[in-house]
Design a protein around this motif. Sequence first.
Motif, PDB file in Angstrom:
ATOM      1  N   GLY A 388     -10.704 121.744 -19.870  1.00 24.74           N
ATOM      2  CA  GLY A 388     -11.984 121.318 -20.196  1.00 24.74           C
ATOM      3  C   GLY A 388     -11.747 119.991 -21.368  1.00 24.74           C
ATOM      4  N   THR A 389     -10.781 119.693 -22.131  1.00 27.30           N
ATOM      5  CA  THR A 389     -10.732 118.941 -22.753  1.00 27.30           C
ATOM      6  C   THR A 389      -9.930 117.434 -22.020  1.00 27.30           C
ATOM      7  N   GLY A 390      -9.730 117.667 -20.856  1.00 26.38           N
ATOM      8  CA  GLY A 390      -9.079 116.622 -20.089  1.00 26.38           C
ATOM      9  C   GLY A 390      -7.549 116.438 -20.229  1.00 26.38           C
ATOM     10  N   CYS A 391      -6.961 117.513 -20.841  1.00 30.83           N
ATOM     11  CA  CYS A 391      -5.289 117.289 -20.849  1.00 30.83           C
ATOM     12  C   CYS A 391      -4.552 117.575 -19.634  1.00 30.83           C
ATOM     13  N   ILE A 392      -5.159 118.550 -18.999  1.00 34.49           N
ATOM     14  CA  ILE A 392      -4.690 118.913 -17.655  1.00 34.49           C
ATOM     15  C   ILE A 392      -5.740 119.055 -16.770  1.00 34.49           C
ATOM     16  N   THR A 393      -5.272 119.269 -15.327  1.00 29.91           N
ATOM     17  CA  THR A 393      -6.232 119.338 -14.328  1.00 29.91           C
ATOM     18  C   THR A 393      -6.083 120.154 -13.331  1.00 29.91           C
ATOM     19  N   PRO A 394      -6.610 121.049 -12.668  1.00 28.50           N
ATOM     20  CA  PRO A 394      -6.362 121.857 -11.466  1.00 28.50           C
ATOM     21  C   PRO A 394      -5.773 120.807 -10.531  1.00 28.50           C
ATOM     22  N   CYS A 395      -4.952 121.106  -9.706  1.00 32.91           N
ATOM     23  CA  CYS A 395      -4.627 120.184  -8.431  1.00 32.91           C
ATOM     24  C   CYS A 395      -4.313 120.676  -7.438  1.00 32.91           C
ATOM     25  N   LEU A 396      -3.854 119.982  -6.255  1.00 31.02           N
ATOM     26  CA  LEU A 396      -3.668 120.504  -5.028  1.00 31.02           C
ATOM     27  C   LEU A 396      -2.251 120.991  -4.533  1.00 31.02           C
ATOM     28  N   PRO A 397      -1.978 121.794  -3.597  1.00 25.24           N
ATOM     29  CA  PRO A 397      -0.714 122.403  -3.411  1.00 25.24           C
ATOM     30  C   PRO A 397       0.332 121.415  -2.932  1.00 25.24           C
ATOM     31  N   GLN A 398       1.472 121.462  -2.895  1.00 26.43           N
ATOM     32  CA  GLN A 398       2.594 120.831  -2.168  1.00 26.43           C
ATOM     33  C   GLN A 398       2.206 120.546  -0.793  1.00 26.43           C
ATOM     34  N   GLU A 399       1.914 121.642  -0.238  1.00 27.01           N
ATOM     35  CA  GLU A 399       1.467 121.342   1.239  1.00 27.01           C
ATOM     36  C   GLU A 399       0.568 120.223   1.612  1.00 27.01           C
ATOM     37  N   GLY A 400       0.958 119.310   2.495  1.00 29.78           N
ATOM     38  CA  GLY A 400       0.023 118.211   2.799  1.00 29.78           C
ATOM     39  C   GLY A 400       0.011 116.980   1.956  1.00 29.78           C
ATOM     40  N   LEU A 401       1.060 117.054   1.077  1.00 29.33           N
ATOM     41  CA  LEU A 401       1.165 115.816   0.007  1.00 29.33           C
ATOM     42  C   LEU A 401       1.338 114.501   0.699  1.00 29.33           C
ATOM     43  N   ALA A 402       2.478 114.483   1.677  1.00 26.61           N
ATOM     44  CA  ALA A 402       2.770 113.373   2.230  1.00 26.61           C
ATOM     45  C   ALA A 402       1.627 112.443   2.992  1.00 26.61           C
ATOM     46  N   GLN A 403       0.863 113.402   3.740  1.00 20.42           N
ATOM     47  CA  GLN A 403      -0.404 113.087   4.223  1.00 20.42           C
ATOM     48  C   GLN A 403      -1.325 112.443   3.182  1.00 20.42           C
ATOM     49  N   ARG A 404      -1.558 113.235   2.007  1.00 21.01           N
ATOM     50  CA  ARG A 404      -2.563 112.789   1.171  1.00 21.01           C
ATOM     51  C   ARG A 404      -1.899 111.103   0.462  1.00 21.01           C
ATOM     52  N   ALA A 405      -0.668 111.310   0.111  1.00 24.54           N
ATOM     53  CA  ALA A 405      -0.194 110.024  -0.636  1.00 24.54           C
ATOM     54  C   ALA A 405      -0.444 108.753   0.220  1.00 24.54           C
ATOM     55  N   ALA A 406      -0.235 108.986   1.699  1.00 25.54           N
ATOM     56  CA  ALA A 406      -0.472 107.945   2.600  1.00 25.54           C
ATOM     57  C   ALA A 406      -1.800 107.445   2.325  1.00 25.54           C
ATOM     58  N   ALA A 407      -2.738 108.243   2.533  1.00 25.24           N
ATOM     59  CA  ALA A 407      -4.179 108.000   2.679  1.00 25.24           C
ATOM     60  C   ALA A 407      -4.528 107.336   1.256  1.00 25.24           C
ATOM     61  N   CYS A 408      -4.099 108.000   0.060  1.00 25.25           N
ATOM     62  CA  CYS A 408      -4.359 107.203  -1.085  1.00 25.25           C
ATOM     63  C   CYS A 408      -3.644 106.106  -1.202  1.00 25.25           C
ATOM     64  N   ARG A 409      -2.761 105.706  -0.778  1.00 20.33           N
ATOM     65  CA  ARG A 409      -2.075 104.311  -0.959  1.00 20.33           C
ATOM     66  C   ARG A 409      -3.127 103.485  -0.225  1.00 20.33           C
ATOM     67  N   ALA A 410      -3.682 103.570   0.940  1.00 19.69           N
ATOM     68  CA  ALA A 410      -4.506 102.780   1.850  1.00 19.69           C
ATOM     69  C   ALA A 410      -5.729 102.614   0.913  1.00 19.69           C
ATOM     70  N   PHE A 411      -6.406 103.734   0.288  1.00 20.20           N
ATOM     71  CA  PHE A 411      -7.488 103.377  -0.453  1.00 20.20           C
ATOM     72  C   PHE A 411      -7.312 102.692  -1.655  1.00 20.20           C
ATOM     73  N   ASN A 412      -6.233 103.120  -2.396  1.00 25.90           N
ATOM     74  CA  ASN A 412      -6.079 102.274  -3.789  1.00 25.90           C
ATOM     75  C   ASN A 412      -5.693 100.886  -3.449  1.00 25.90           C
ATOM     76  N   LEU A 413      -5.072 100.469  -2.309  1.00 18.85           N
ATOM     77  CA  LEU A 413      -4.732  99.177  -2.258  1.00 18.85           C
ATOM     78  C   LEU A 413      -6.075  98.399  -1.995  1.00 18.85           C
ATOM     79  N   ALA A 414      -7.105  98.955  -1.217  1.00 15.22           N
ATOM     80  CA  ALA A 414      -8.205  98.460  -0.874  1.00 15.22           C
ATOM     81  C   ALA A 414      -8.988  98.112  -2.232  1.00 15.22           C
ATOM     82  N   VAL A 415      -8.743  99.080  -3.200  1.00 17.79           N
ATOM     83  CA  VAL A 415      -9.641  98.840  -4.438  1.00 17.79           C
ATOM     84  C   VAL A 415      -8.851  97.798  -5.230  1.00 17.79           C
ATOM     85  N   CYS A 416      -7.622  97.904  -5.271  1.00 17.99           N
ATOM     86  CA  CYS A 416      -6.953  97.051  -6.072  1.00 17.99           C
ATOM     87  C   CYS A 416      -7.145  95.634  -5.411  1.00 17.99           C
TER      88      CYS A 416
END
Length: 535
Positions: A388-416
């Motif tokens: 609640g104070t922003g020190c930690i956050t619930p996150c996603l499991p290991q499964e599917g991390l590679a697919q998520r990382a690829a999608a995030c790189r493409a999005f973050n590159l567009a933003v940057c």
Amino acid sequence: MTDWTSGYVAGIDYTHDFHSQLTPALLGFGAMSQGHRHALDGGRISYCELGCGQGFSANLLAAANPHIDFHAMDFSPSHIAGARELAQEAALENVHFHERCFAGFDAAPGLPQVFDIIALHGVFSWVSEENRQHITRFIAKRLKPGGLVYVSYNAMPGWAAAMPLRRLLAARAEKGSGALTDRIGEATALARQLGAAGAAYFARNPAAAKRLEQMKSMPANYLAHEYFNKDWPPFYFEDLAGELAGAKLIFAGSVHPLDNLDCIRFTPEQQALLDSEGDPDRREGLRDLLLNEHFRTDIFVKGKLAHTPRGGIGAWFATPFALSRPYSGGVLKLQHRGKEVPLEQDHYAPVLKALAKGPATVRSLLDQGVFGAMDWGSISRMLTVLAGTGCITPCLPQEGLAQRAAACRAFNLAVCKRAEDSGTLRFLASPVTGGGVEADRFEQLFLLARSEGHETPADWAALAWRILAPQGQRLQHDGRVLETEEENLALLGARAGNFAARRLPLFLKLGLTLEDTRQDQAQIPAPDQARGAAA
């Protein structure tokens, strides 16, 4: 001419903010921590955002959650066109934008039969009663049994003192002429003149005077959509819950973790008053009176599925957490609603140090012994406070991390890449958390420089200056605009060095990298990685 706006502000576009409350992992955690057994951890799920504005949140969440099918609607053609443009730049295939009104959205082609999540951020208090009825009917028809609804809205009694101010501003702007931004300026100027003339309203309502003062620093497009719509009802909780009951919805809790901890929010005397009220809706109304609540971020469910005590603890054990801000090992001052939240350093420090190595499930943290001799109630309460104070956050499991990382790189590159022209987009997508992480324009340019092979902070600063200088952009320091190239480069270099030392390590752990290499994927620690812990 037909008024397609239904009284909603249309002459000025909304902001491009990311609203973290929309994050699926946070919604799931909020429901789980309140005892609801949801199905968001299963196979492919569907998510609908009603009134998506610029669609930036929907695009970011689609990048960070490629396993979720997103549909987002808004009545504004410019909003939808811009959202689709960013989705195309980021090569997102799991987000679909619909230019529709609330009355016609149910007939939009391509919608799933039912949704697991339906979300409305900053919508219900800014649309007409007729449109609220359309929304409720859509939810009743399209929300899956057991599904979640997130709705945020202006609440009473916190807005009571400011309602005359809002009426004054809206009436003045409506009667004026010229551009909306000019009319907003004239309306706020009139209100300040009344305050300077000694209006008793402001003298006896300091909260309204403070709100008027805060407007000076708010952008016009935010003020337009916040205060100047035709419809603007703040809600008592019981009234809103009554409307949503028409869609068979039951209140589950708040998306903000600390708002679900009565032991943090209230004194023992106040808790006794709440405990004396048996009706859950009236009890929420009493909470709002005790807090003078002005904005609520609620989760409702369609058919609450309660965990067994054993199943509830099991759901906690399976929840992975990630560090969401750097921790140096010192004492933290944790605050909520302006009050300090008591938490012992020898309790939270081992947790934060363990998560500094990478995400981990609660079971893994238990196996590592980071909680010492704490009982389960104290452990879950501490984790809720840290989230609640922003020190930690619930996150996603290991499964599917590679697919998520690829999608995030493409999005973050567009933003940057857009940061080369402006600082409008201020968040990047994390494949670890499934949500957004704030990154200012300079940080985005430094990431861009790093992705292009520039290795040192001095090199990152030099590239940023080559982009900013031809645009006439200059940095400010101590209230002074820096005019010379040497001064700007020096300050950019200092900022780049600080970013490299403090923020970049956290960015890498959260997967905020633009490089498409196996090496960078390996820098994203998986939950429980290299610890030998039982999952």
